[in-house]
Design an enzyme around this catalytic site. Structure first.
Site, PDB file in Angstrom:
ATOM      1  N   HIS A 108      56.189   9.421  39.934  1.00 51.65           N
ATOM      2  CA  HIS A 108      56.270   8.608  38.680  1.00 51.65           C
ATOM      3  C   HIS A 108      56.834   7.412  39.208  1.00 51.65           C
ATOM      4  O   HIS A 108      57.853   6.948  40.032  1.00 51.65           O
ATOM      5  CB  HIS A 108      57.262   9.471  37.712  1.00 51.65           C
ATOM      6  CG  HIS A 108      57.388   8.373  36.648  1.00 51.65           C
ATOM      7  ND1 HIS A 108      56.559   8.560  35.473  1.00 51.65           N
ATOM      8  CD2 HIS A 108      58.569   7.652  35.796  1.00 51.65           C
ATOM      9  CE1 HIS A 108      56.529   7.580  34.548  1.00 51.65           C
ATOM     10  NE2 HIS A 108      57.816   7.366  34.793  1.00 51.65           N
ATOM     11  N   ILE A 123      49.259  15.652  31.067  1.00 58.49           N
ATOM     12  CA  ILE A 123      50.558  16.670  30.867  1.00 58.49           C
ATOM     13  C   ILE A 123      49.989  18.001  31.181  1.00 58.49           C
ATOM     14  O   ILE A 123      49.244  18.721  30.325  1.00 58.49           O
ATOM     15  CB  ILE A 123      51.311  16.312  29.672  1.00 58.49           C
ATOM     16  CG1 ILE A 123      51.961  14.795  29.736  1.00 58.49           C
ATOM     17  CG2 ILE A 123      52.564  17.379  29.646  1.00 58.49           C
ATOM     18  CD1 ILE A 123      52.501  14.360  28.689  1.00 58.49           C
ATOM     19  N   THR A 154      45.600   5.517  45.279  1.00 64.32           N
ATOM     20  CA  THR A 154      45.944   4.788  46.481  1.00 64.32           C
ATOM     21  C   THR A 154      47.315   5.694  47.100  1.00 64.32           C
ATOM     22  O   THR A 154      47.568   5.671  48.283  1.00 64.32           O
ATOM     23  CB  THR A 154      46.688   3.557  45.895  1.00 64.32           C
ATOM     24  OG1 THR A 154      47.723   3.538  44.976  1.00 64.32           O
ATOM     25  CG2 THR A 154      45.749   2.295  45.673  1.00 64.32           C
TER      26      THR A 154
HETATM   27  C1  GAR Z   1      51.075   5.228  40.446  1.00 66.69           C
HETATM   28  O1  GAR Z   1      51.755   3.905  40.098  1.00 66.69           O
HETATM   29  C2  GAR Z   1      51.458   6.365  40.027  1.00 66.69           C
HETATM   30  O2  GAR Z   1      52.819   6.496  40.200  1.00 66.69           O
HETATM   31  C3  GAR Z   1      51.356   6.064  38.443  1.00 66.69           C
HETATM   32  O3  GAR Z   1      50.123   5.970  38.196  1.00 66.69           O
HETATM   33  C4  GAR Z   1      49.752   5.163  39.500  1.00 66.69           C
HETATM   34  C5  GAR Z   1      48.466   5.858  40.162  1.00 66.69           C
HETATM   35  O4  GAR Z   1      48.110   4.924  40.953  1.00 66.69           O
HETATM   36  N1  GAR Z   1      51.540   7.750  38.002  1.00 66.69           N
HETATM   37  C6  GAR Z   1      51.880   7.728  36.585  1.00 66.69           C
HETATM   38  O5  GAR Z   1      52.122   6.954  35.893  1.00 66.69           O
HETATM   39  C7  GAR Z   1      52.127   9.269  36.288  1.00 66.69           C
HETATM   40  N2  GAR Z   1      52.673   9.517  34.876  1.00 66.69           N
HETATM   41  P1  GAR Z   1      46.960   5.641  42.109  1.00 66.69           P
HETATM   42  O6  GAR Z   1      45.852   6.313  41.412  1.00 66.69           O
HETATM   43  O7  GAR Z   1      46.502   4.386  42.861  1.00 66.69           O
HETATM   44  O8  GAR Z   1      47.682   6.532  43.180  1.00 66.69           O
END
Ligand code: GAR
Length: 201
Positions: A111, A94, A15
């Site tokens: 984050h 990482i 997203t």
């Molecule tokens: C998001 O909330 C992002 O901030 C988090 O994972 C989700 C991914 O959603 N990222 C982390 O936790 C990185 N450490 P998405 O694939 O829908 O963008």
């Protein structure tokens, strides 16, 4: 002036990637151009979003390659395409110190908390929101930061706060942090950083 060639690294639903692609189409991002989207997992839905927007969609399977070979393949793909900015958008690996040292102030991550709370190794995705709710904080949010050798430890570029509601679950909180913070600050931060890089080139 040429745009900064940008690679977006993803692992899941994408997203944030979608928000970036939309922002590029709408002209909110005008100094960076997403030339490739790279997933560390086969079949990540984010890859569909990349293809639908006309961007290249690549997979470098981390599980098959292991970290060293994954980073070798990744570096080769980035160099081949002349990538000047790397964006981690829901990328759940990482990166090593050797890798991050090659791109100082050129890797951005989002984050889903207000760093330095609920961050570092082990804090990703829904786990971050579970930890925030367990701790009882009343305000959380999202942070965009540069990536260095310390997980979630690089300099902060942008943050936005989101209030926690008494009825929140990790899922409702995750969704609101995305809607109210992540999808807004990430495209803007990418534009800010890319514009600076462009001026310095
Ligand atoms: C998001 O909330 C992002 O901030 C988090 O994972 C989700 C991914 O959603 N990222 C982390 O936790 C990185 N450490 P998405 O694939 O829908 O963008």
């Amino acid at each position: 002036m040429e745009k900064i060639k940008t690679a977006v690294l993803v692992s899941g639903g994408g997203t944030n990637l979608q928000a970036i692609l939309d922002a590029e189409r709408e002209g909110i991002i005008k100094s960076a151009e997403v030339v490739t989207v790279i997933s560390d997992r086969e079949g990540a839905y984010a890859l569909e979003r990349a293809r639908a927007a006309g961007a290249e969609a690549l997979t470098i399977p981390f599980k098959t390659y292991g970290r060293e070979a994954f980073e070798r393949e990744l570096s080769a793909a980035l160099e081949e395409r002349g990538i000047g900015l790397i964006v981690l958008a829901g990328f759940m690996r990482i990166l090593s110190a050797e890798f991050t040292a090659k791109y100082p102030d050129r890797i951005l991550n989002i984050h889903p908390s207000l760093i330095p709370s609920f961050c570092g190794a082990g804090y990703y995705g829904l786990k971050v929101h579970e930890a925030a709710l367990n701790y009882g904080v009343k305000v959380t949010g999202a942070t965009v930061h540069f990536v260095n050798e310390i997980p979630d430890g690089g300099k902060i570029v942008a943050q936005k706060a989101v209030y926690i509601r008494p009825e929140d679950t990790p899922e409702t909180l995750q969704k609101r942090v995305m809607q109210e913070a992540e999808w807004i600050i990430f495209p803007r931060a990418i534009e800010e950083v890319a514009a600076k890089l462009r001026r310095s080139e």
